[in-house]
Write a protein that holds these residues in place. Structure first.
Motif, PDB file in Angstrom:
ATOM      1  N   LEU A 174       0.847  -1.194   0.000  1.00  0.00           N
ATOM      2  CA  LEU A 174       0.000   0.000   0.000  1.00  0.00           C
ATOM      3  C   LEU A 174       0.882   1.243   0.000  1.00  0.00           C
ATOM      4  O   LEU A 174       1.643   1.462   0.950  1.00  0.00           O
ATOM      5  CB  LEU A 174      -0.912   0.010   1.236  1.00  0.00           C
ATOM      6  CG  LEU A 174      -1.881  -1.163   1.379  1.00  0.00           C
ATOM      7  CD1 LEU A 174      -2.618  -1.065   2.723  1.00  0.00           C
ATOM      8  CD2 LEU A 174      -2.871  -1.200   0.220  1.00  0.00           C
ATOM      9  N   PRO A 175       0.830   2.084  -1.048  1.00  0.00           N
ATOM     10  CA  PRO A 175       1.632   3.314  -1.062  1.00  0.00           C
ATOM     11  C   PRO A 175       1.323   4.175   0.158  1.00  0.00           C
ATOM     12  O   PRO A 175       0.165   4.420   0.484  1.00  0.00           O
ATOM     13  CB  PRO A 175       1.206   4.005  -2.365  1.00  0.00           C
ATOM     14  CG  PRO A 175       0.772   2.864  -3.254  1.00  0.00           C
ATOM     15  CD  PRO A 175       0.109   1.886  -2.321  1.00  0.00           C
ATOM     16  N   ARG A 176       2.376   4.612   0.817  1.00  0.00           N
ATOM     17  CA  ARG A 176       2.210   5.326   2.088  1.00  0.00           C
ATOM     18  C   ARG A 176       1.539   6.683   1.933  1.00  0.00           C
ATOM     19  O   ARG A 176       0.987   7.223   2.907  1.00  0.00           O
ATOM     20  CB  ARG A 176       3.580   5.531   2.759  1.00  0.00           C
ATOM     21  CG  ARG A 176       4.332   4.249   3.077  1.00  0.00           C
ATOM     22  CD  ARG A 176       3.633   3.433   4.148  1.00  0.00           C
ATOM     23  NE  ARG A 176       2.996   2.214   3.602  1.00  0.00           N
ATOM     24  CZ  ARG A 176       2.406   1.307   4.342  1.00  0.00           C
ATOM     25  NH1 ARG A 176       2.354   1.442   5.657  1.00  0.00           N
ATOM     26  NH2 ARG A 176       1.853   0.248   3.783  1.00  0.00           N
ATOM     27  N   ASP A 177       1.571   7.275   0.737  1.00  0.00           N
ATOM     28  CA  ASP A 177       0.972   8.608   0.571  1.00  0.00           C
ATOM     29  C   ASP A 177      -0.542   8.544   0.380  1.00  0.00           C
ATOM     30  O   ASP A 177      -1.212   9.582   0.325  1.00  0.00           O
ATOM     31  CB  ASP A 177       1.621   9.366  -0.588  1.00  0.00           C
ATOM     32  CG  ASP A 177       1.422   8.692  -1.944  1.00  0.00           C
ATOM     33  OD1 ASP A 177       0.763   7.622  -2.006  1.00  0.00           O
ATOM     34  OD2 ASP A 177       1.939   9.220  -2.958  1.00  0.00           O
ATOM     35  N   GLY A 178      -1.096   7.341   0.259  1.00  0.00           N
ATOM     36  CA  GLY A 178      -2.542   7.205   0.112  1.00  0.00           C
ATOM     37  C   GLY A 178      -3.064   7.460  -1.288  1.00  0.00           C
ATOM     38  O   GLY A 178      -4.260   7.308  -1.527  1.00  0.00           O
ATOM     39  N   LEU A 214      -3.042   2.741   7.278  1.00  0.00           N
ATOM     40  CA  LEU A 214      -2.536   4.042   6.833  1.00  0.00           C
ATOM     41  C   LEU A 214      -3.217   5.233   7.498  1.00  0.00           C
ATOM     42  O   LEU A 214      -2.733   6.356   7.377  1.00  0.00           O
ATOM     43  CB  LEU A 214      -2.698   4.175   5.313  1.00  0.00           C
ATOM     44  CG  LEU A 214      -2.009   3.137   4.431  1.00  0.00           C
ATOM     45  CD1 LEU A 214      -2.264   3.453   2.968  1.00  0.00           C
ATOM     46  CD2 LEU A 214      -0.507   3.081   4.715  1.00  0.00           C
ATOM     47  N   GLY A 215      -4.358   5.003   8.147  1.00  0.00           N
ATOM     48  CA  GLY A 215      -5.079   6.107   8.766  1.00  0.00           C
ATOM     49  C   GLY A 215      -5.851   6.961   7.790  1.00  0.00           C
ATOM     50  O   GLY A 215      -6.217   8.096   8.109  1.00  0.00           O
ATOM     51  N   VAL A 216      -6.130   6.444   6.591  1.00  0.00           N
ATOM     52  CA  VAL A 216      -6.870   7.208   5.582  1.00  0.00           C
ATOM     53  C   VAL A 216      -8.277   6.647   5.433  1.00  0.00           C
ATOM     54  O   VAL A 216      -8.541   5.484   5.745  1.00  0.00           O
ATOM     55  CB  VAL A 216      -6.157   7.176   4.211  1.00  0.00           C
ATOM     56  CG1 VAL A 216      -4.769   7.762   4.324  1.00  0.00           C
ATOM     57  CG2 VAL A 216      -6.099   5.753   3.656  1.00  0.00           C
ATOM     58  N   ARG A 217      -9.183   7.478   4.959  1.00  0.00           N
ATOM     59  CA  ARG A 217     -10.539   7.025   4.639  1.00  0.00           C
ATOM     60  C   ARG A 217     -10.566   6.620   3.179  1.00  0.00           C
ATOM     61  O   ARG A 217     -10.190   7.382   2.291  1.00  0.00           O
ATOM     62  CB  ARG A 217     -11.558   8.136   4.893  1.00  0.00           C
ATOM     63  CG  ARG A 217     -12.980   7.711   4.529  1.00  0.00           C
ATOM     64  CD  ARG A 217     -14.011   8.769   4.852  1.00  0.00           C
ATOM     65  NE  ARG A 217     -13.810  10.004   4.118  1.00  0.00           N
ATOM     66  CZ  ARG A 217     -14.792  10.864   3.814  1.00  0.00           C
ATOM     67  NH1 ARG A 217     -16.017  10.616   4.215  1.00  0.00           N
ATOM     68  NH2 ARG A 217     -14.544  11.966   3.162  1.00  0.00           N
ATOM     69  N   VAL A 218     -10.975   5.402   2.901  1.00  0.00           N
ATOM     70  CA  VAL A 218     -11.072   4.905   1.530  1.00  0.00           C
ATOM     71  C   VAL A 218     -12.398   5.364   0.927  1.00  0.00           C
ATOM     72  O   VAL A 218     -13.458   5.190   1.525  1.00  0.00           O
ATOM     73  CB  VAL A 218     -10.979   3.364   1.496  1.00  0.00           C
ATOM     74  CG1 VAL A 218     -11.198   2.841   0.087  1.00  0.00           C
ATOM     75  CG2 VAL A 218      -9.620   2.912   2.030  1.00  0.00           C
ATOM     76  N   ARG A 219     -12.327   5.951  -0.262  1.00  0.00           N
ATOM     77  CA  ARG A 219     -13.527   6.425  -0.947  1.00  0.00           C
ATOM     78  C   ARG A 219     -13.938   5.393  -1.996  1.00  0.00           C
ATOM     79  O   ARG A 219     -13.262   5.203  -2.994  1.00  0.00           O
ATOM     80  CB  ARG A 219     -13.269   7.781  -1.612  1.00  0.00           C
ATOM     81  CG  ARG A 219     -12.682   8.851  -0.683  1.00  0.00           C
ATOM     82  CD  ARG A 219     -13.537   9.098   0.545  1.00  0.00           C
ATOM     83  NE  ARG A 219     -14.874   9.522   0.213  1.00  0.00           N
ATOM     84  CZ  ARG A 219     -15.230  10.787   0.013  1.00  0.00           C
ATOM     85  NH1 ARG A 219     -14.332  11.763   0.130  1.00  0.00           N
ATOM     86  NH2 ARG A 219     -16.476  11.101  -0.271  1.00  0.00           N
ATOM     87  N   GLY A 220     -15.038   4.696  -1.733  1.00  0.00           N
ATOM     88  CA  GLY A 220     -15.520   3.669  -2.643  1.00  0.00           C
ATOM     89  C   GLY A 220     -16.440   4.236  -3.704  1.00  0.00           C
ATOM     90  O   GLY A 220     -17.360   4.995  -3.399  1.00  0.00           O
ATOM     91  N   LEU A 221     -16.186   3.891  -4.968  1.00  0.00           N
ATOM     92  CA  LEU A 221     -17.072   4.304  -6.058  1.00  0.00           C
ATOM     93  C   LEU A 221     -18.231   3.320  -6.122  1.00  0.00           C
ATOM     94  O   LEU A 221     -18.047   2.138  -6.425  1.00  0.00           O
ATOM     95  CB  LEU A 221     -16.307   4.333  -7.380  1.00  0.00           C
ATOM     96  CG  LEU A 221     -15.132   5.323  -7.435  1.00  0.00           C
ATOM     97  CD1 LEU A 221     -14.492   5.319  -8.822  1.00  0.00           C
ATOM     98  CD2 LEU A 221     -15.584   6.727  -7.062  1.00  0.00           C
ATOM     99  N   ALA A 222     -19.426   3.792  -5.818  1.00  0.00           N
ATOM    100  CA  ALA A 222     -20.593   2.925  -5.645  1.00  0.00           C
ATOM    101  C   ALA A 222     -21.537   2.994  -6.835  1.00  0.00           C
ATOM    102  O   ALA A 222     -21.489   3.914  -7.651  1.00  0.00           O
ATOM    103  CB  ALA A 222     -21.336   3.320  -4.368  1.00  0.00           C
ATOM    104  N   ASP A 223     -22.418   2.003  -6.899  1.00  0.00           N
ATOM    105  CA  ASP A 223     -23.417   1.930  -7.958  1.00  0.00           C
ATOM    106  C   ASP A 223     -24.361   3.128  -7.876  1.00  0.00           C
ATOM    107  O   ASP A 223     -24.638   3.647  -6.791  1.00  0.00           O
ATOM    108  CB  ASP A 223     -24.208   0.622  -7.815  1.00  0.00           C
ATOM    109  CG  ASP A 223     -25.085   0.355  -9.025  1.00  0.00           C
ATOM    110  OD1 ASP A 223     -26.238   0.845  -9.022  1.00  0.00           O
ATOM    111  OD2 ASP A 223     -24.634  -0.330  -9.946  1.00  0.00           O
TER     112      ASP A 223
END
Length: 301
Positions: free
Chosen positions: A59-63, A91-100
């Protein structure tokens, strides 16, 4: 969650015409704080369940990367939740999921919850805005059509006609990290074949109910002949990042190349995880084998 697609967004607080998906109302911001506060407190319970997770070092550390995953029969309870949870924990980041685009039809309160958790309707414009802001993005190119599995279709990708994720990653210089999930397709088992008489009938029912030719309702079973979920351990692996930096040739050829590289990498990881699972005495969550469960090479932080 699905590949980027054209969609409208009327009547939803998840995303509206002209609204930047980076912007949040105070209500959604407060919900986000509550959700991630609860998520952080779940760590001991997740560890006790012992999901197998490896590849965290990829996982790239910069997110700034695009996660590309496979949907399983129970995607909403497995990879859709676990991938963002694991990445956030690492990583402490919020993952943004592309949803239907079906998210646009959710009632306001439910849409707010999904938005607070990171979900965004998967339009090209929304994906571009997220990447322009350096957000971590998650996409399942197969979308909802990859979740109904007929007999013999476990862990098969269904990406026909879906390459928007590759085009988006190339445009923003985002590396792609394959996120393979195994376990979810073994909780329920398809009992009929897609091309058989019953399979064709179930596809017709799906079209009638959902108005889409790519959605079906196959007959399934769980534990034995029942509909009780067949318990299975979750296995999650993050593959090595795939560079999307063009190396020459036409844009369309490079887009097809990146899509194919991603598909092959994800299929390889899925096959590898299935081989690994066959050696795991804890694969069916048998408590007697809890102490002999395969250990992840890198414990989650």
């Amino acid at each position: 969650m699905s590949d980027s697609q054209n969609s409208t967004s009327e009547g939803s607080s998840v995303v509206c015409d002209g609204k930047n998906p980076i912007d949040q109302s105070p209500r959604v911001a407060n919900l986000e704080k509550a959700i991630f506060s609860v998520a952080d407190r779940l760590n001991p319970f997740i560890d006790f369940a012992r999901p197998y997770v490896d590849g965290l070092e990829n996982l790239p550390r910069d997110g700034r990367f695009l996660l590309v995953g496979n949907h399983t029969v129970v995607g909403s309870m497995a990879e859709t939740l676990m991938i963002p949870y694991v990445v956030h924990r690492e990583l402490g980041v919020r993952v943004r999921g592309l949803a239907d685009k079906a998210m646009t039809k959710m009632p306001g309160p439910l849409a707010d919850v999904f938005e607070a958790a990171g979900a965004v309707v998967g339009t090209p414009a929304n994906g571009a805005a997220l990447m322009a802001a350096g957000e971590t993005v998650l996409v399942f190119p197969g979308g909802g059509r990859e979740m109904p599995k007929f007999k013999g279709e476990k862990y098969q990708l269904n990406w026909e006609g879906r390459s928007g994720f590759a085009r988006l990653a190339i445009a923003h210089g985002y590396p792609i990290v394959p996120a393979a999930s195994v376990g979810g397709d073994d909780i329920f088992h398809g009992t009929i074949e897609r091309d058989g008489m019953l399979g064709r009938a179930s596809q017709l029912v799906g079209r009638q109910l959902f108005g889409r030719s790519d959605v079906s309702i196959p007959l399934m079973r769980g534990l034995g002949p029942t509909l009780i979920p067949d318990p299975n351990r979750l296995y999650l692996r993050f593959g090595q990042p795939i560079s999307t930096t063009p190396t020459g040739g036409s844009a369309s050829a490079w887009e097809a190349c990146v899509k194919e590289q991603t598909r092959c990498a994800l299929e390889d990881e899925l096959a590898s995880l299935q081989r690994l699972r066959r050696t795991d005495p804890y694969r069916n969550l048998n408590p007697v084998a809890w102490n002999r469960a395969l250990r992840s090479p890198q414990p989650m932080r």
